[in-house]
Scaffold this motif. Structure first.
Motif, PDB file in Angstrom:
ATOM      1  N   TRP A   1       0.827  -1.210   0.000  1.00 21.98           N
ATOM      2  CA  TRP A   1       0.000   0.000   0.000  1.00 21.98           C
ATOM      3  C   TRP A   1       0.857   1.254   0.000  1.00 21.98           C
ATOM      4  O   TRP A   1       0.440   2.293  -0.503  1.00 21.98           O
TER       5      TRP A   1
ATOM      6  N   LEU B   1       3.533   1.465  -1.735  1.00 21.90           N
ATOM      7  CA  LEU B   1       3.844   1.624  -3.160  1.00 21.90           C
ATOM      8  C   LEU B   1       2.682   2.314  -3.886  1.00 21.90           C
ATOM      9  O   LEU B   1       2.891   3.190  -4.741  1.00 21.90           O
ATOM     10  N   MET B   2       1.463   1.949  -3.513  1.00 19.91           N
ATOM     11  CA  MET B   2       0.296   2.608  -4.121  1.00 19.91           C
ATOM     12  C   MET B   2       0.301   4.105  -3.777  1.00 19.91           C
ATOM     13  O   MET B   2       0.009   4.944  -4.609  1.00 19.91           O
ATOM     14  N   ALA B   3       0.647   4.392  -2.516  1.00 15.44           N
ATOM     15  CA  ALA B   3       0.686   5.792  -2.085  1.00 15.44           C
ATOM     16  C   ALA B   3       1.728   6.560  -2.910  1.00 15.44           C
ATOM     17  O   ALA B   3       1.513   7.707  -3.301  1.00 15.44           O
ATOM     18  N   GLU B   4       2.833   5.887  -3.185  1.00 13.41           N
ATOM     19  CA  GLU B   4       3.901   6.476  -3.994  1.00 13.41           C
ATOM     20  C   GLU B   4       3.371   6.802  -5.399  1.00 13.41           C
ATOM     21  O   GLU B   4       3.556   7.903  -5.908  1.00 13.41           O
ATOM     22  N   LEU B   5       2.719   5.812  -6.014  1.00 15.97           N
ATOM     23  CA  LEU B   5       2.164   6.017  -7.365  1.00 15.97           C
ATOM     24  C   LEU B   5       1.127   7.134  -7.375  1.00 15.97           C
ATOM     25  O   LEU B   5       1.002   7.853  -8.357  1.00 15.97           O
ATOM     26  N   ALA B   6       0.398   7.275  -6.285  1.00 14.39           N
ATOM     27  CA  ALA B   6      -0.679   8.259  -6.223  1.00 14.39           C
ATOM     28  C   ALA B   6      -0.206   9.579  -5.624  1.00 14.39           C
ATOM     29  O   ALA B   6      -1.029  10.463  -5.379  1.00 14.39           O
ATOM     30  N   ARG B   7       1.089   9.707  -5.412  1.00 14.38           N
ATOM     31  CA  ARG B   7       1.654  10.933  -4.829  1.00 14.38           C
ATOM     32  C   ARG B   7       0.944  11.342  -3.552  1.00 14.38           C
ATOM     33  O   ARG B   7       0.513  12.475  -3.378  1.00 14.38           O
ATOM     34  N   LEU B   8       0.807  10.350  -2.657  1.00 17.16           N
ATOM     35  CA  LEU B   8       0.218  10.622  -1.350  1.00 17.16           C
ATOM     36  C   LEU B   8       1.295  10.440  -0.306  1.00 17.16           C
ATOM     37  O   LEU B   8       1.830   9.341  -0.146  1.00 17.16           O
TER      38      LEU B   8
END
Lengths: 480, 464, 94
Positions: free
Chosen positions: C8, C10-17
């Protein structure tokens, strides 16, 4: 043994062109270069909440036009996707693009690749998308201008069918010529209306594709050649030394003439494509397809062949005439008025070309229209001015921006073709040069030419050459 | 003109009543919190139009653009944003004489069923101030239930109009997808959502829908279509496991069957085999689209931006960190996940196929009936805070509402009375462009289920 | 949970969060619950069906290629957190 002898080289291109529309791809802002920053923006292209993309019909038409001209299988249904990635100059942080249903796939482009001969380069697909804004780096800040955001882009992806930097440069020049023929784009790499990324891999003969490297930041066809040739050598050296290549993206550094790894520490891209819910799929109807068909034009290489076969131009002349679309149009229009094709080509490739170079003008910006050009040629054909005067008239068309007839009239350059008037001039010349006249009568035809020169000089170049010659010959044979 | 329109028509014109109205709204809303902003002055100074909604005050959910007014979406990240343009639906209402008076509270970007996910204020249920008004159009539902406005706009992505309407005892319409332009509606899940309306007057609802529904050049997903006829005689009820529903909800559902029969309808039963797939499919698609739709909020062109950042990536990351609440972050993470390459077939594409399956099932249902009757939500308005329903349970409870969003079909939630001091209700669903059937069914139930008024609600007749 | 937390993140990274530690843990737990719910879709037999991408799209929609400029560009520029002259301003890309 050179790298090219030792290895198979595979080069493919991703070419982006700005389409010539008056408004943006998905909103009604002006699509125009060089305006004040952030003046062609609106809530849609700035990515405001609640705004929706509105597809520009003309952009769709131009996309189909290119796809069709590249011999693609054109889509009976085309649709848009969102390509997700964050970048400060991209207002929505996704780009509206096409993925599974582009406007065209599986095309072929015939190109003259110089030493590589005339070959068919396979086109993988042609798809529409939107451009991002522009970032201007200024010290520790970056300035953002969104005038370009939402500009319509067409991306043309080739298969890896090119083999050398030289071939690729030639291909790009052919491609530029093609889009200018179609009138869909200016195709200028220096102005940014055309961009080209390349991918390259090399491998031992017969082994197929190698490890692919992407190349970016090449701002002219020449840089594309230099970057690719640099890469071929770099790849070959690595493989020669028993190493292996890294799949990566490299940037061309035009100051150092080398490619450099992008080394972006960001995670691997995952564009997370999914269908754009705001735009329904587009299914071209018969009227749309008929408009696309109606816009089809003869492609550059076909044109070049026809210039030789039908008009009898030399390969060099045909190359010159077909190269630039403005030259070609002037040629065709002028020939259509009845002027001799070879004459037109000769003038275009010599005097007109020299004058344009001297004045640093493009044909499109010059005062020479087809009407003026054919009027000029007509004056020569009708014997009203000599070839020599015609050159002066041409100069004056450029300097005065006026019509050949009025120049000739104003300058009093009409040819003297009245036999009585000419006879007086010839008499004067013979009278002043009795020895030469005698020599001609004795059969020294070289001296006849000199006498003709004197006739032209005495008439300020206005004596009708053919008639003057006839009178001169008569006079020389009768005064025995 | 409907009765309610007549009652309201002079309120904004006569200076005395205008002032009185503003004062009463302020007093009543102090304890309800339905409005995030309220002002009778039109910030653009443009004159109102004339038409069937003359002088009618309208509240607009704060994710719908009204030029010059805030467009916060209930989020810190847009706390200071003013809309630079007006949504088509609002413009059409204004052209017909309606007057926007304020923007209503909501779950941040429409993500929630309680209004507790608003970053900008608390809204309570006018019937019981310990309870939520529902969401995400909770502010609009509360404003209508409290009598502050006769009409409010909301948006419905997975039930966000119908569920709060149900919790607050008012009508809530989720129209056919594409019938009302989405231009000006802040996108959460573009392929699912639509602007809807909430009111206590079914005639007014029909008028307002008629005014707003039109194909729009600014929304290429909008559709022009002929409305299908209002003729409806056969209703089928979705078979629902009794234990899923709270007792008052189950009871209201059963009583509706009787009321319909009394009104002359024949009532059958139907089950939807794919019902259990509805919620996972809905959340997969909604979060996927949300992850892209909310990517634009990055602190560069507008909206919240951090005090300091060293580079653009940090700027974006911090703007989003500080600007978004938990529920929004969660849904962005989920949406990013289901769209990843290599995972799409398992999640996003699978959900889109389930969507097809459900559309097919409902097409089958409507082949043999005119209307489908369902509960709106398994519970009545629940308590605020930890004593209420946890977020996961709230999401799963969207099962009856998100069906209409996955299929694009119109649905209307209809109040059925008060039980234990709280409203109950049901919803009808119709084939595409069958809104007239929904209005007719609602009208036919008014004898059995007369509309109740929340305690302390503003009575427009009391203004002199 | 450690693996889920990484995933998750990594997802935050992709979503710039940007997520702080508490947030990351809280969200990862909730996301795992939802992921399990999503996995129930594997039970649906839908391989033979076409995905629905547009609920009710029926016709081509295009607009004519004409310019219609937005009137209140100043409002748009002034909404920017950082403006210099007529440019939106951000820290330099390093």
């Amino acid at each position: 043994m050179s790298a090219h002898e030792k290895y198979d080289v595979f080069i493919g291109l991703e070419i982006h062109i700005h389409l010539k529309t008056v408004s943006k791809m998905f909103c009604s802002c002006r699509a125009h270069y060089g305006d004040e920053p952030n003046t062609n923006v609106c809530p849609v292209c700035l990515g405001y909440p609640g705004t929706l993309p509105l597809l520009n019909e003309r952009a769709m038409e131009l996309g189909y036009h290119v796809a069709r001209s590249l011999g693609c299988r054109i889509a009976d249904r085309t649709s848009f996707v969102r390509k997700n990635y964050f970048y400060p100059d991209m207002p929505k942080n996704y780009q509206i693009s096409q993925f599974e249903e582009p406007v065209g796939v599986e095309g072929l482009m015939e190109a003259d690749l110089g030493d590589g001969g005339v070959r068919n380069i396979r086109i993988h697909d042609v798809h529409l998308e939107e451009d991002a804004g522009k970032m201007i780096h200024a010290g520790d800040v970056t300035l953002l201008d969104f005038n370009r955001a939402g500009y319509p882009l067409l991306e043309i992806v080739t298969e890896p069918d090119l083999r050398t930097g030289e071939e690729t440069e030639a291909f790009l020049r052919d491609f530029q010529r093609l889009v200018r023929y179609l009138g869909v784009s200016d195709g200028n790499m220096d102005e940014g209306s055309m961009k080209c990324d390349a991918n390259i891999s090399i491998n031992h003969p017969g082994k197929g594709l190698g490890t692919k490297v992407e190349l970016k930041n090449m701002n002219s066809p020449r840089f594309v050649r230099l970057a690719l040739n640099h890469e071929v050598i770099r790849h070959a050296e690595i493989i020669d030394a028993g190493g292996s290549l890294i799949q990566e993206t490299r940037l061309w550094n035009e100051n150092r003439d080398i490619t450099e790894s992008m080394r972006r520490k960001e995670e691997a891209d995952d564009y997370r494509y999914f269908p754009e819910p705001d735009l329904p799929p587009f299914i071209p109807d018969d009227a749309f397809l008929a408009r696309v068909e109606a816009s089809m034009v003869e492609l550059p290489l076909d044109k070049k062949r026809r210039l030789q076969a039908e008009y009898g131009l030399s390969p060099e002349q045909a190359e010159f005439i077909h190269d630039d679309v403005a030259t070609l149009h002037l040629f065709e229009q002028t020939v259509r008025t009845g002027s001799s094709a070879r004459n037109v080509a000769a003038w275009l490739s010599s005097d007109i070309r020299k004058l344009l170079n001297r004045e640093n003008l493009s044909l499109a910006d010059s005062p020479l229209s087809a009407a003026r050009f054919s009027a000029l040629l007509k004056l020569i054909e009708e014997g009203r001015i000599s070839g020599k005067i015609a050159k002066k008239v041409l100069e004056n068309i450029f300097s005065e921006n006026s019509d050949p007839e009025s120049i000739v009239e104003k300058e009093g350059w009409s040819q003297i073709s009245n036999p009585v008037e000419l006879a007086l001039i010839v008499d004067k010349v013979i009278g002043a040069n009795p020895e030469v006249a005698a020599a001609v009568r004795d059969g020294d035809m070289k001296q006849r030419g000199w006498l003709m020169g004197q006739v032209m000089r005495a008439s300020d170049g206005k004596a009708a050459p053919e008639l003057s010659g006839k009178i001169l010959d008569e006079k020389l044979s009768t005064i025995v | 003109m409907s009765l309610i329109s007549e009652l309201w028509s002079g309120v904004l014109i006569e200076p005395g009543r205008r002032e009185q109205y503003t004062r009463l709204v302020g007093e009543i809303d102090e304890s309800i919190g339905s409005f995030l902003s309220f002002s009778l002055e039109n910030p653009t100074g443009k004159p109102a139009g004339k038409g069937p909604l003359n002088g009618l005050p309208v509240a607009v959910k704060d994710n719908i653009a009204v030029e010059g007014r805030p467009l916060t979406c209930g989020s810190h990240i847009l706390e200071n944003l003013k809309a630079p343009y007006t949504a088509t639906a609002v413009r059409r209402l204004e052209d017909a004489g309606a007057v926007v008076v304020g923007k209503t509270n909501m779950d941040e970007f429409g993500m929630g069923s309680s209004n507790e996910h608003s970053a900008l204020g608390t809204t309570v249920n006018p019937w019981n101030k310990d309870r939520v008004p529902g969401g995400s159009s909770g502010g609009s539902a509360a404003a209508v239930a409290a009598g502050l406005v006769p009409l409010a706009l909301g948006s419905d992505t997975g039930g966000s109009v119908r569920q709060p309407a149900n919790f607050c005892g008012v009508y809530g319409l989720k129209p056919t997808y594409g019938s009302i332009s989405r231009f000006g509606l802040t996108a959460y899940a573009s392929s699912l959502e639509v602007i809807g309306a909430l009111t206590r007057d079914i005639d007014l609802l029909e008028t307002a829908f008629g005014v707003m529904a039109a194909r729009d050049e600014k929304d290429q997903s909008s559709i022009s279509a002929d409305m299908i006829s209002e003729d409806a005689t056969h209703v089928v009820m979705l078979e629902v496991d009794d234990e899923i529903l709270d007792a008052p909800v189950a009871d209201a559902y059963k009583r509706t069957e009787g009321a319909l029969k009394e009104a002359g309808y024949s009532v059958g039963k139907v089950s939807l085999p794919s019902l259990e797939m509805v919620v996972p499919a809905y959340y997969t698609i909604a979060t996927a689209e949300a992850s892209a739709n909310l990517a634009r909020y990055n602190g560069i062109r507008y909206g919240h931006s951090p005090d300091f950042s060293e580079n653009p990536t940090e700027l974006m990351r911090m703007a989003r960190h500080e600007g978004f609440g938990d529920e929004v972050k969660l849904r962005i993470l989920l949406g990013t996940y289901v769209l990843r390459s290599g995972f799409q077939d398992q999640y996003y594409v699978k959900a889109q196929k389930i969507r097809t399956l459900i559309r097919n099932e409902l097409a089958g249902v409507f082949a043999s009936c005119d209307l489908l009757l369902m509960p709106v939500f398994p519970t009545q308005a629940f308590l605020m805070g930890d004593a209420g329903m946890d977020d996961y349970k709230q999401r799963v409870a969207d099962v009856f509402t998100c069906l209409a969003n996955l299929t694009g079909l119109p649905a209307l939630s209809v109040p059925t009375g008060i039980d234990g001091g709280l409203p109950t209700g049901v919803q009808f669903m119709a084939p595409a462009f069958g809104e007239k059937r929904l209005f007719k069914a609602a009208r036919d139930l008014t004898d059995s289920f007369p509309l109740q008024t929340a305690p302390g609600a503003l009575d427009i007749r009391s203004l002199s | 949970m450690a693996r889920a937390l990484d995933e998750w993140s990594l997802m935050a990274e992709l979503a710039r969060l940007e997520l702080d530690d508490n947030e990351a843990l809280r969200l990862a737990q909730e996301a795992e619950r939802m992921r399990e719910l999503f996995l129930t879709m594997s039970r649906a037999d839908v391989d033979s069906l076409e995905p629905t991408t547009h609920a009710l799209a029926r016709e081509n929609r295009v607009r004519k290629d004409v310019v219609d400029s937005f009137e209140n560009i100043d409002v748009l520029l002034n909404a920017s957190p950082e403006l210099e002259d007529e440019f939106f301003l951000i820290p330099n890309v390093l």
